[in-house]
Design a protein around this motif. Structure first.
Motif, PDB file in Angstrom:
ATOM      1  N   LEU A 195       6.501  -3.024   8.294  1.00  0.00           N
ATOM      2  CA  LEU A 195       5.283  -3.389   7.580  1.00  0.00           C
ATOM      3  C   LEU A 195       5.599  -3.979   6.211  1.00  0.00           C
ATOM      4  O   LEU A 195       5.093  -5.046   5.838  1.00  0.00           O
ATOM      5  CB  LEU A 195       4.392  -2.152   7.435  1.00  0.00           C
ATOM      6  N   HIS A 199       5.142  -8.109   5.134  1.00  0.00           N
ATOM      7  CA  HIS A 199       4.251  -8.490   4.034  1.00  0.00           C
ATOM      8  C   HIS A 199       5.049  -8.930   2.812  1.00  0.00           C
ATOM      9  O   HIS A 199       4.609  -9.793   2.050  1.00  0.00           O
ATOM     10  CB  HIS A 199       3.331  -7.322   3.688  1.00  0.00           C
ATOM     11  N   ALA A 254     -10.995  -7.281   3.458  1.00  0.00           N
ATOM     12  CA  ALA A 254      -9.990  -6.341   3.938  1.00  0.00           C
ATOM     13  C   ALA A 254     -10.631  -5.015   4.315  1.00  0.00           C
ATOM     14  O   ALA A 254     -10.270  -4.400   5.330  1.00  0.00           O
ATOM     15  CB  ALA A 254      -8.916  -6.125   2.864  1.00  0.00           C
ATOM     16  N   ALA A 259      -8.569  -8.531   7.261  1.00  0.00           N
ATOM     17  CA  ALA A 259      -7.453  -8.970   6.428  1.00  0.00           C
ATOM     18  C   ALA A 259      -6.560  -9.972   7.145  1.00  0.00           C
ATOM     19  O   ALA A 259      -6.097 -10.951   6.551  1.00  0.00           O
ATOM     20  CB  ALA A 259      -6.627  -7.764   5.979  1.00  0.00           C
ATOM     21  N   ASN A 305      -2.520  -8.167   1.449  1.00  0.00           N
ATOM     22  CA  ASN A 305      -1.220  -7.524   1.633  1.00  0.00           C
ATOM     23  C   ASN A 305      -1.186  -6.130   0.998  1.00  0.00           C
ATOM     24  O   ASN A 305      -0.731  -5.159   1.610  1.00  0.00           O
ATOM     25  CB  ASN A 305      -0.118  -8.381   1.001  1.00  0.00           C
ATOM     26  N   HIS A 307      -3.695  -4.201   0.184  1.00  0.00           N
ATOM     27  CA  HIS A 307      -4.620  -3.292   0.863  1.00  0.00           C
ATOM     28  C   HIS A 307      -3.970  -2.691   2.104  1.00  0.00           C
ATOM     29  O   HIS A 307      -4.041  -1.486   2.337  1.00  0.00           O
ATOM     30  CB  HIS A 307      -5.894  -4.046   1.253  1.00  0.00           C
ATOM     31  N   ARG A 308      -3.331  -3.525   2.890  1.00  0.00           N
ATOM     32  CA  ARG A 308      -2.714  -3.036   4.122  1.00  0.00           C
ATOM     33  C   ARG A 308      -1.592  -2.038   3.828  1.00  0.00           C
ATOM     34  O   ARG A 308      -1.463  -1.000   4.489  1.00  0.00           O
ATOM     35  CB  ARG A 308      -2.148  -4.224   4.912  1.00  0.00           C
ATOM     36  N   ALA A 312      -1.610   2.010   4.749  1.00  0.00           N
ATOM     37  CA  ALA A 312      -0.620   2.530   5.689  1.00  0.00           C
ATOM     38  C   ALA A 312       0.232   3.635   5.086  1.00  0.00           C
ATOM     39  O   ALA A 312       0.703   4.522   5.800  1.00  0.00           O
ATOM     40  CB  ALA A 312       0.278   1.389   6.177  1.00  0.00           C
ATOM     41  N   ASP A 387       2.559   3.132  11.976  1.00  0.00           N
ATOM     42  CA  ASP A 387       1.819   2.397  10.950  1.00  0.00           C
ATOM     43  C   ASP A 387       0.335   2.367  11.272  1.00  0.00           C
ATOM     44  O   ASP A 387      -0.517   2.501  10.407  1.00  0.00           O
ATOM     45  CB  ASP A 387       2.351   0.961  10.845  1.00  0.00           C
ATOM     46  N   ASP A 391      -3.127   3.669   9.317  1.00  0.00           N
ATOM     47  CA  ASP A 391      -3.940   2.569   8.802  1.00  0.00           C
ATOM     48  C   ASP A 391      -5.328   2.558   9.422  1.00  0.00           C
ATOM     49  O   ASP A 391      -5.674   1.667  10.168  1.00  0.00           O
ATOM     50  CB  ASP A 391      -3.220   1.247   9.097  1.00  0.00           C
ATOM     51  N   MET A 398      -8.717  -1.285  10.752  1.00  0.00           N
ATOM     52  CA  MET A 398      -7.664  -2.193  10.298  1.00  0.00           C
ATOM     53  C   MET A 398      -6.581  -2.425  11.344  1.00  0.00           C
ATOM     54  O   MET A 398      -5.499  -2.885  11.034  1.00  0.00           O
ATOM     55  CB  MET A 398      -7.017  -1.670   9.011  1.00  0.00           C
ATOM     56  N   ALA A 401      -4.443  -5.692  11.563  1.00  0.00           N
ATOM     57  CA  ALA A 401      -4.578  -6.432  10.292  1.00  0.00           C
ATOM     58  C   ALA A 401      -3.241  -6.667   9.656  1.00  0.00           C
ATOM     59  O   ALA A 401      -3.189  -7.229   8.594  1.00  0.00           O
ATOM     60  CB  ALA A 401      -5.478  -5.656   9.342  1.00  0.00           C
TER      61      ALA A 401
END
Length: 401
Positions: A195, A199, A254, A259, A305, A307-308, A312, A387, A391, A398, A401
């Motif tokens: 992850l 990103h 997001a 996202a 990016n 936010h994700r 997670a 992940d 998430d 998400m 995403a």
């Protein structure tokens, strides 16, 4: 405000390099070290200071300490009588500017899961205001009262904000994740996760494209046929600011679980923006339109990016944001260094191709992660099962995403 003032301390030197270097006795060929010193300090801070955010129980205190210490460093720069004193002040200023990442992690932590993206979007917009606004404000202050006034004003603002965050921001009240040594030792382990790597690579190429524009733009604008002065060139920062603030809704997108498609669309717009930017010699309105589009795209991707990543890894928000920003820092440095060399050989057309190439690389990384199957236990979005279980912050979880 915290993010804007902190990041302005790193970028404020760009419009005042010439008078600052001249007064401190630094040769013009080495004036770039004034900006580079702050960037080096920032890079060190990402590794050594950002993980502290996962150690303290209430990050407000960390924000206040960094801001107060940063005010001292800015004051040293403002009062510097020698170049080495100024560089030392700038290095510490850059080191403590990572308060930005602590602020993002704090905002993500105290926000309800369904509003995390919106909070990150608002805070991150302060970073953009600081980066782009510093060019305009620093130039005006330096013209009126000299370059030292820029750092004096930033020092006063930092000191005021240090007191303000303790009285205005809500307490965090969370569990510590371990001692500093343990958190720092585990920092490297974050980079083994797909992850963060995915990103991070998108951010690397994204900000390489961003750096290509903003570090090289003054060269063709100061040359024929436009021959603009520094204050006129600085006004293009307003166009960039408008584009970046236009992406304020990226956090809400997001939160709604969009996202991934928003990131893909924004990266396409980033590539398209270079078509307009490359026409700089034809018309300045085309350049302005391209700048608005580019900064909109960069901000939208950047917010998505973060936010994700924070969704997670909620237990390591500071560490994961710090690791992500290492890619940002390296990408920005690559774009800044490469654009001047390319411009010297192939002009603005070459720099535009370079920026578009970086944008295409970011789009390729995103597409590969989203659409190429990754084997058992992997979702199409490139996130592993672990992940995805982490998430589920937004209304739609998400996933992907």
């Amino acid at each position: 405000m915290v993010c804007g003032v902190a990041v302005a301390g790193v970028y404020a030197a760009q419009p005042v390099l010439e008078p600052m270097g001249r007064e401190l006795g630094l040769p013009a060929a080495r004036a770039g070290w004034i900006v580079a010193t702050g960037q080096v300090g920032y890079l060190v801070g990402l590794v050594l200071l950002v993980p502290l955010g996962d150690v303290v129980a209430d990050r407000r205190r960390l924000l206040a300490v960094h801001l107060a210490a940063g005010a001292v460093a800015l004051g040293v720069t403002a009062a510097a009588a020698t170049v080495w004193t100024a560089l030392a002040g700038l290095a510490v200023t850059g080191l403590l500017a990572v308060v930005v990442q602590t602020a993002v992690a704090y905002a993500a932590s105290v926000s309800p899961p369904a509003e995390r993206g919106r909070a990150i979007g608002v805070v991150t917009s302060g970073v953009v205001v600081g980066i782009l606004g510093a060019r305009v404000v620093a130039g005006a202050l330096a013209e009126a009262w000299g370059w030292r006034s820029v750092y004096a004003v930033l020092a006063a603002l930092s000191l005021g904000l240090a007191a303000l965050v303790l009285t205005v921001l809500p307490p965090e009240g969370r569990r510590r994740t371990g001692g500093y040594g343990r958190v720092l030792a585990s920092f490297g382990g974050l980079f083994r996760g797909r992850l963060l790597l995915t990103h991070g690579l998108v951010a690397f190429f994204l900000f390489a494209s961003f750096g290509t524009l903003w570090s090289g733009l003054s060269l063709p604008l100061a040359d024929a046929p436009w021959e603009l002065n520094e204050s006129q060139i600085g006004l293009f920062g307003v166009a960039g600011l408008a584009g970046a603030l236009g992406a304020a809704r990226a956090g809400r997108w997001a939160d709604a679980g969009r996202a991934a498609p928003v990131t893909g669309l924004a990266l396409v717009l980033l590539v398209v923006s270079w078509v307009a930017i490359a026409r700089l010699s034809w018309a300045l309105w085309l350049l302005a339109a391209g700048i608005v589009l580019l900064d909109f795209a960069v901000q939208a991707v950047h917010v998505g990016n973060q936010h994700r990543l924070t969704a997670a890894r909620p237990e390591r928000t500071s560490g994961v944001i710090g690791g992500y920003m290492l890619f940002y820092s390296l990408g920005s440095a690559l774009g800044a260094a490469a654009t001047t060399a390319v411009f010297a050989s192939w002009g603005w057309a070459g720099s535009s191709l370079l920026g578009a190439g970086f944008a295409l690389c970011a789009l390729a990384v995103w597409a590969l992660d989203r659409y190429v199957p990754r084997g058992p236990g992997r979702a199409p979005g490139g996130a592993g099962a672990a992940d995805i279980r982490r998430d589920r912050s937004g209304p739609r979880g998400m996933i992907g995403a």
